[in-house]
Design a protein around this motif. Sequence first.
Motif, short mmCIF file in Angstrom:
data_model
loop_
_atom_site.label_atom_id
_atom_site.label_comp_id
_atom_site.label_asym_id
_atom_site.label_seq_id
_atom_site.Cartn_x
_atom_site.Cartn_y
_atom_site.Cartn_z
N LEU A 1 1.65 -1.38 -7.10
CA LEU A 1 0.33 -1.69 -6.56
C LEU A 1 -0.20 -2.95 -7.25
O LEU A 1 -0.36 -2.98 -8.47
CB LEU A 1 -0.63 -0.52 -6.79
CG LEU A 1 -2.04 -0.70 -6.23
CD1 LEU A 1 -2.01 -0.83 -4.72
CD2 LEU A 1 -2.92 0.48 -6.64
N GLU A 2 -0.46 -3.97 -6.47
CA GLU A 2 -0.95 -5.24 -6.98
C GLU A 2 -2.30 -5.56 -6.34
O GLU A 2 -2.63 -5.03 -5.28
CB GLU A 2 0.05 -6.36 -6.64
CG GLU A 2 1.42 -6.21 -7.30
CD GLU A 2 1.40 -6.57 -8.76
OE1 GLU A 2 0.76 -7.57 -9.13
OE2 GLU A 2 2.03 -5.85 -9.56
N PRO A 3 -3.11 -6.42 -6.96
CA PRO A 3 -4.38 -6.80 -6.35
C PRO A 3 -4.18 -7.33 -4.93
O PRO A 3 -3.25 -8.11 -4.67
CB PRO A 3 -4.88 -7.92 -7.28
CG PRO A 3 -4.25 -7.62 -8.60
CD PRO A 3 -2.90 -7.05 -8.28
N GLY A 4 -5.00 -6.85 -4.02
CA GLY A 4 -4.91 -7.27 -2.63
C GLY A 4 -4.01 -6.40 -1.78
O GLY A 4 -3.99 -6.53 -0.56
N GLN A 5 -3.23 -5.51 -2.41
CA GLN A 5 -2.39 -4.58 -1.65
C GLN A 5 -3.15 -3.28 -1.41
O GLN A 5 -3.99 -2.88 -2.23
CB GLN A 5 -1.10 -4.25 -2.43
CG GLN A 5 -0.10 -5.36 -2.45
CD GLN A 5 1.15 -4.97 -3.22
OE1 GLN A 5 1.84 -5.82 -3.73
NE2 GLN A 5 1.45 -3.69 -3.32
N ASP A 6 -2.82 -2.62 -0.28
CA ASP A 6 -3.48 -1.34 -0.01
C ASP A 6 -2.59 -0.15 -0.30
O ASP A 6 -2.97 0.98 -0.05
CB ASP A 6 -4.00 -1.29 1.44
CG ASP A 6 -2.89 -1.45 2.47
OD1 ASP A 6 -1.71 -1.61 2.08
OD2 ASP A 6 -3.20 -1.40 3.67
N TRP A 7 -1.37 -0.38 -0.83
CA TRP A 7 -0.52 0.74 -1.22
C TRP A 7 0.46 0.27 -2.28
O TRP A 7 0.67 -0.91 -2.50
CB TRP A 7 0.21 1.32 -0.01
CG TRP A 7 1.28 0.42 0.55
CD1 TRP A 7 1.10 -0.66 1.36
CD2 TRP A 7 2.70 0.52 0.33
NE1 TRP A 7 2.31 -1.24 1.65
CE2 TRP A 7 3.30 -0.53 1.06
CE3 TRP A 7 3.50 1.40 -0.39
CZ2 TRP A 7 4.68 -0.73 1.07
CZ3 TRP A 7 4.88 1.21 -0.38
CH2 TRP A 7 5.44 0.16 0.35
N GLY A 8 1.05 1.26 -2.95
CA GLY A 8 1.99 1.02 -4.05
C GLY A 8 1.65 1.96 -5.20
O GLY A 8 0.67 2.71 -5.14
N LEU A 9 2.47 1.96 -6.23
CA LEU A 9 2.28 2.85 -7.36
C LEU A 9 1.94 2.05 -8.62
O LEU A 9 2.34 0.89 -8.76
CB LEU A 9 3.54 3.68 -7.61
CG LEU A 9 4.04 4.53 -6.44
CD1 LEU A 9 5.29 5.31 -6.85
CD2 LEU A 9 2.96 5.46 -5.94
N THR A 10 1.22 2.69 -9.54
CA THR A 10 0.89 2.06 -10.81
C THR A 10 1.72 2.69 -11.93
O THR A 10 2.26 3.80 -11.78
CB THR A 10 -0.60 2.27 -11.15
OG1 THR A 10 -0.84 3.67 -11.35
CG2 THR A 10 -1.50 1.73 -10.03
N GLU A 11 1.79 2.01 -13.04
CA GLU A 11 2.49 2.56 -14.21
C GLU A 11 1.82 3.84 -14.66
O GLU A 11 2.51 4.82 -15.01
CB GLU A 11 2.53 1.54 -15.35
CG GLU A 11 3.40 0.34 -15.05
CD GLU A 11 3.56 -0.58 -16.25
OE1 GLU A 11 3.71 -0.06 -17.38
OE2 GLU A 11 3.53 -1.81 -16.07
N ASP A 12 0.50 3.88 -14.67
CA ASP A 12 -0.21 5.09 -15.08
C ASP A 12 0.15 6.27 -14.20
O ASP A 12 0.35 7.39 -14.68
CB ASP A 12 -1.73 4.86 -15.05
CG ASP A 12 -2.22 3.98 -16.19
OD1 ASP A 12 -1.45 3.77 -17.15
OD2 ASP A 12 -3.37 3.51 -16.11
#
Length: 198
Positions: free
Chosen positions: A144-155
């Motif tokens: 998940l990156e800025p400007g994306q509406d989906w994806g996963l984070t490290e947390d």
Amino acid sequence: MTDAAHYDALYTAPERPPWEIGRTQPALDDILAGEIHGRTVLDLGCGTGELALTLARRGYDVTGIDISPVAIDQARARTAGLTAHFEVQDATTLNLPGQYDTLIDCGLLHNLHRAGGTHAADYLARLPDLAAPGAALFLLAVALEPGQDWGLTEDYLYAAFPEPPWTGTRIERTRIHAEAAGQHLRLPALLLRTAKVS
């Protein structure tokens, strides 16, 4: 449209799904070269079997699962003489005999998370039972990156693989390769390594 029907439509479309790039993901090259544990491998969300068949050619006993019957039929058509077995399975209700020495998720969890509901949680709850004591698990997901509406984070990933039953979890930033509308894409991604507690 059911999840299976959605993916069947992608696998029968004139243009192949963007994650089908004709080879294994480059982010997995080091893992394939020397980090696979034991002999039995479970490929979670195998698609048409590129990863599973690559491992089978290297002597591993591989089981690939995918929700799409079309993808599984395409994978089975490529098995000639290899120790690769493919099954149509819903990842949220996995029902497989035994446990595996290595589990690989290349793009499945991020799709389950994107679908919402309890899909991802149901899937994650099944994984410890499928991993043999000391088994390795590798997971590649869109970040998940800025400007994306989906994806996963490290947390999110660290919380998804807690101690126990997992241990030694570590995550690195990498890229996922994709092909869409004739363009080669390199998407920001996270590669997780962990192990089942012995």
